[in-house]
Each structure stands twice: as structure tokens, then as C-alpha cells.
Scaffold this motif. Sequence first.
Motif, PDB file in Angstrom:
ATOM      1  N   ILE A 576       1.052  -1.344   0.003  1.00 51.64           N
ATOM      2  CA  ILE A 576      -0.452   0.411   0.250  1.00 51.64           C
ATOM      3  C   ILE A 576       0.327   1.088  -0.291  1.00 51.64           C
ATOM      4  O   ILE A 576       0.997   1.885  -0.620  1.00 51.64           O
ATOM      5  N   LEU A 577       1.504   1.514   0.782  1.00 51.45           N
ATOM      6  CA  LEU A 577       2.349   2.769   1.117  1.00 51.45           C
ATOM      7  C   LEU A 577       3.494   2.856  -0.539  1.00 51.45           C
ATOM      8  O   LEU A 577       4.231   4.197  -0.634  1.00 51.45           O
ATOM      9  N   ARG A 578       4.416   1.602  -1.208  1.00 57.76           N
ATOM     10  CA  ARG A 578       4.960   1.499  -1.841  1.00 57.76           C
ATOM     11  C   ARG A 578       5.115   0.989  -3.463  1.00 57.76           C
ATOM     12  O   ARG A 578       5.211   1.757  -4.043  1.00 57.76           O
ATOM     13  N   ILE A 579       3.444   0.763  -3.069  1.00 58.94           N
ATOM     14  CA  ILE A 579       2.687   0.885  -4.168  1.00 58.94           C
ATOM     15  C   ILE A 579       1.593   1.339  -4.536  1.00 58.94           C
ATOM     16  O   ILE A 579       1.638   2.243  -6.063  1.00 58.94           O
ATOM     17  N   VAL A 580       0.888   1.234  -3.950  1.00 53.32           N
ATOM     18  CA  VAL A 580      -0.950   2.263  -4.777  1.00 53.32           C
ATOM     19  C   VAL A 580      -0.615   3.333  -4.135  1.00 53.32           C
ATOM     20  O   VAL A 580      -1.254   4.095  -4.768  1.00 53.32           O
ATOM     21  N   VAL A 581      -0.138   4.129  -3.546  1.00 53.78           N
ATOM     22  CA  VAL A 581      -0.280   5.522  -2.469  1.00 53.78           C
ATOM     23  C   VAL A 581       1.194   6.042  -3.892  1.00 53.78           C
ATOM     24  O   VAL A 581       0.467   7.284  -4.210  1.00 53.78           O
ATOM     25  N   PRO A 582       1.921   5.390  -4.343  1.00 53.94           N
ATOM     26  CA  PRO A 582       2.665   6.070  -4.900  1.00 53.94           C
ATOM     27  C   PRO A 582       1.930   6.059  -6.532  1.00 53.94           C
ATOM     28  O   PRO A 582       2.087   7.384  -6.704  1.00 53.94           O
ATOM     29  N   THR A 583       1.356   5.521  -6.683  1.00 52.19           N
ATOM     30  CA  THR A 583       0.883   5.518  -8.169  1.00 52.19           C
ATOM     31  C   THR A 583      -0.492   6.272  -8.031  1.00 52.19           C
ATOM     32  O   THR A 583      -0.347   6.904  -9.150  1.00 52.19           O
ATOM     33  N   ALA A 584      -1.339   6.380  -7.254  1.00 54.85           N
ATOM     34  CA  ALA A 584      -2.506   7.499  -7.022  1.00 54.85           C
ATOM     35  C   ALA A 584      -1.814   8.628  -6.013  1.00 54.85           C
ATOM     36  O   ALA A 584      -2.852   9.711  -5.825  1.00 54.85           O
TER      37      ALA A 584
END
Length: 677
Positions: A576-584
Motif C-alpha cells: 500500500i505504501l510503496r505501490i498503491v499510494v505512490p501510483t495515486a
Amino acid sequence: MSGESPAVTDSSGLQDPDGSQRKGSPSAPRRGARRGPAAGLTGSSRRGDGVFAGISCGSAVFLLLLMGAIAAFLVTQALHAINADSVNFLTAFEWNPDDDPSVWGVALVAWGTLITSLFALVIGGPIAVGAALFISQYAPRRLAQTLGYVVDLLAAVPSVVYGLWGIIFLVPHMGGVSQVVSDVLGWIPIFHYDGSPSPRSVFAAGIVLAIMILPIIAAISREVFLQTPRENIEAAYALGATKWEMIRLAVLPYGRSGVISAIVLGFGRALGETIAAAMVLSQTTNFFDHFLQPGGNTIAANIAVQFKNAFDVGRGALIASGLVLFVMTLLVNYLARWIARRGQIRDDVTPGKATAAETAEAAEESPVEAFQHKAINPHDAHRDDVLRASSLSSVAAGRRITDLLARGGVILAFLLAVLPLVSVLWLVISNGAKDFNGYFLQHSMRNIAESDVGGGAYHAILGTLEQVGLATAIAVPIGVLVAIYLVEYGRGWMARAVTFFVDVMMGLPSIVAGLFILSLWIIAFGFKASGFAGSLALLILMLPLVIRSSEEMLKLVPHALREASYALGVSRWRTILRIVVPTALPGIVTGVMLGIARIMGETAPVLLVVGFTSSINGNPFQGAQGSLPYFIFNEATQPYQPAIDRAWAGALTLILIIMILNLAARLLAWWKRPGRA
């Protein structure tokens, strides 16, 4: 196929093309190994997942507790005044809470609130829907998005600037307008006008509120109209419908619930407006029934104007009226959600699959199809003109006239929607440019009387930036965590409750947020008015904007990215912190910047909990602090021309800051949008 599950390797283990493991890579997992977020997690990773899930859930619980605390503290602080009231506080049409005996009733200010909001709805609703129809159905496709931004700019203008425009420009011209209305409807007593010059009436306040709710109704209606299925539009044209008949048969029925929901939300926005109504109205404490003559009052305006001079019972009465306003807006927002939910239409067409109408190679396309779904080139534009002309050539004269009248009415509605923005910006720029200079931006009002020439807004700019900065620093992590909970963890009744209260907070009147912080932070805890108290009120208003924008952005992150991370053995919280949030992140930042622009122009909470000073106070945690919206409000309500000039310069400064933030948000959204390259 062997039927075995695919080998899952760690990010450090790579395979050669022939399937053999490279040196140093871990052995392939055995058959039947766990897949998904929990696959290959160590005890530390599981603990990390549990801690992060607990933090996200705790943020959601905090939001629920916050809404409960708002209601609880308002009730607690209002009980004393309710017990002291010698009449029924819900039905009495008087407002003298500090008299002996105390006589006050919310009905008086609730009556004015409803009347001004109804005027706003009757005037602004049709214009907003007409403007949305023009942008979505009539305007050239390449121009439609720009025109939508123009209408949306109305939402970027702070309410204190609308109040300044209303009292300086609109009210002096209201005499002639009121006389025209009286000539037409004067046989109805409530529309009788006695010729008072510059009437600061509920009708004038209703016009200002109508301009303020225009962008809300227009933006939602525009998006709803654009979602009309092409099949419905083509079916209407196939039956020989004109443009207006197509809109009446296909577009309006499909978007009816969405438009009604938008109108209800606009009504809720008008109910809670504070500063613009306070500046335009000539407030009275007795019942009024002549809407074109000076007089009237609203709940929010009454709180803003009376609170400073109210005593113990009077303050409790004002808090009680704020509680009533909170309940009113909550019911209005619930009604809007209920209407929108009932109007949801399930489309049977599978996403991603073209329909027969889309794949058929027709010899000629309809104008609407070319307008909405095809790149326009000169040859297509010429063909569309021919089709439009041929489709109308065989239409009866009466239907053709109706179509032309409808087109003219929609264009007129758009012009009426844009006219206030042009007027506001022109007056702010022309009047504000006189005093807008380096001296104004670098000096405060210390030792400068309101009647003196000179002085500046440095102390107010500094205070606004510090208050908004503190509110952003608190609201952004909480808002993003609540959004993560809703997207990644939320299930069941709690997720539904959080979603509902986020929507309620979107329509929460700013004066109610200020009353809550006043009741909790200043009255209950005993702290003094300060910039930090203003930040606490502003973060309540910013939270729902951050949550909603972050939630929508997180939903757009492809699920395949999560699955790929899980397949590499990465824990859920790291994913969530390294993939999902940076993408969004670009969309989240855009929402945060729009939220900053939204709270930067708020005046009502600052009036209640920050106080006012003409000196520079760089410490938001101690003592009263200046703020730009309060500076504009204070200077605009003075009877001296130098103060009025400073109010215009302050309005220009505030609008420039907000416009820059909005422009930066839109540029960021354009730069980071998928497929731009």
C-alpha cells in the motif's frame, strides 16, 4: 499443463529463460503454497500489517468520533440557554436571549435561512442546469471542457469576496430590480416594495447565494448529462427528434435523479452560508414577511454577527441555533444521497465491449455521436452541419421554433452563469489593483486607523498561511489513512457509516465547525483564541475533501499492481505504501491542493476562534492572529473609503493565491494523467 501452481519468487530470485533458477535465487515454493497478501510473510510482516490496518481503522474511528463529538458538544453548550428560555426555543419568532426573562427562538433565524436558500434555489437552479446542458450538449467538444472550467471558477471565489461584491456592487442596484419584481408580483404582500434605496433584503442575499451554489449544481449536472447512454440519444434521433426533443426524451430523464441530488446539495450549501449573507443582509431580530425590503436574518449570519457581543445565555442560544443548522444540513445531505442512490441505473452493457451501434460501419454518423465520441476535423464538421440542416429541414415549423427557443434559452442560461464571475473578477481586479503593491504585501495595519490611507495585509497573509499549513499537516495524513481504510480494509456497517459521514462533512457549514472548536477547545478546555484553534476548525472542513479525492484515486490503481507485489512476497502494508499510494499520489496531491484552496477563503470559523489583531503575530499557538478573509470582512464593513480600498486589495490577494493553487492542481492532474504522452 502440469496443474501445479506457478512458481512465486522473491524479488531477489530471477529465472533464466529455460526456467532454471539463477545462482543465489531461492528455491521454487512447494506445491500448494499460500498465495495472496499473506503469502510468504514473516512474523514481523504480519505484525506490520496488523499495526498498519489498526492505524487505518483508528483513523476511520476518529472520524466517527469527531462527528459524534460535534453533536455532543453543541448539545452540552446549548442546554443552559435552552433551560433559561421562557418560550419554546424551536417555535418562537423573537431573538432576545440576554433579556430578563430570556426570550429567543430558532424559528426566527430558521425562517430567514429557508427563505434566502429558496430564493437561491429558484434563481440559481434553472440557470445552473441550463449552463450544464449548454456545456454538455450544445458547446463544441473542444470548447466544452474550457467552459466547464470557467463555471467551476465560481466555486474558487471565497464567500467573503462574494459578500464584498454584494454589498458594494449588487445592493446599490437592487432598488431597480426590486421595483421590477414588485411591479409584477406586488399584488402578493410578501413582494411589496416601498422604494427603499439600496435594500439589503433577503432577496438580495438570495441572489448572492444563487451565484454561490451555481457551480455545485452545474458541475454535478454536467457530469450526469455526459453519462447519458449513446443508445438513448441515437434512438431519439432515429425517431426524428430535434436536438431539444432528444434532450427532453433521452438526456433529462436519464439524469433526473442526479440533477435533483445536485439541487438538494446546492440547497444545503445555501443553508450554511455565513459571511456573504451576513454582509448583504440588514439583520433584524423580529419576524419579517416583506422579502424585497431591508431586513431578515439567517442562522449562520446571526451567529457570526452576534457572537462577539453575546453574554452567557446569548452564546448558548447561538450554539443551539448552530445545532439546529447542523441537523438541517445533515438531513439535506441524507436526502441528496437517498435520491442519488434511488436513481442509479445499472447498465447491461459489459464494460470494455463495444455495442452493435458502436461497431457498425454506418454510412453517416449522427451529430451527437460525432460531437461526443469522434475527433473533429474540417470534413466531419462540414458533414455534421449538413446532417443537422437536413434533420431540421423536414421538421414542422412549430417544432423548429421550439428547438431554436430552447437553444437560445440554454445559451442565455450559460451567459447568466458566467456574468457574475466576470463582474466579480472585473471589480476585484479594477478596484484591488489600486492598493495592490509591495507596500501592501509587506506591511501590517499596526498603528493605522481604519480611516487612514496606507497599511497592508502582511499580518493577515502570514496568519492565513500558518493556519492553513497547520490544518493541512493534520488533515492530510488522517484523510489519506481513512481513504486507505475505505479502499483496502473497509467492510460492513463501519465502512458504510464512514462513507455516509464523509458525505455529511462535505456539506457541513463552516460556522458549525467553528462552533464545535469554540465549544470544545475554548469553552470546555479553557484555551484562548489563537491561530491553532482556527486550524482545528479548518481541518474539519478539509478532511472530507482529502478523504473523497484520495479514495477515488486509490480506487483507480489497477488491482494487478497489488497482485504483482503480493506475488513477490511483499507484505500488504508495504504494498500500500510503496505501490498503491505512490501510483495515486498525483491525484491525491491535486485533491489536497483543491482542499487548501477551499479552506483558505473560509471566514466564519476564523471569526469565532482566531480573533483579530492588526499586528504581526507569527506564533499561531498564542494569542489572536490575523487572517486574510477576516481582514477583508473587517475592512469591507467600515464606513471609510481607504478601508474599502484595502478590502478590494485583500480580495485580489486572496483570489490570486486561490487561483494559483487551483491552476497548479489542474496542471498536475493534466501532467500526470494516464496516456498523456
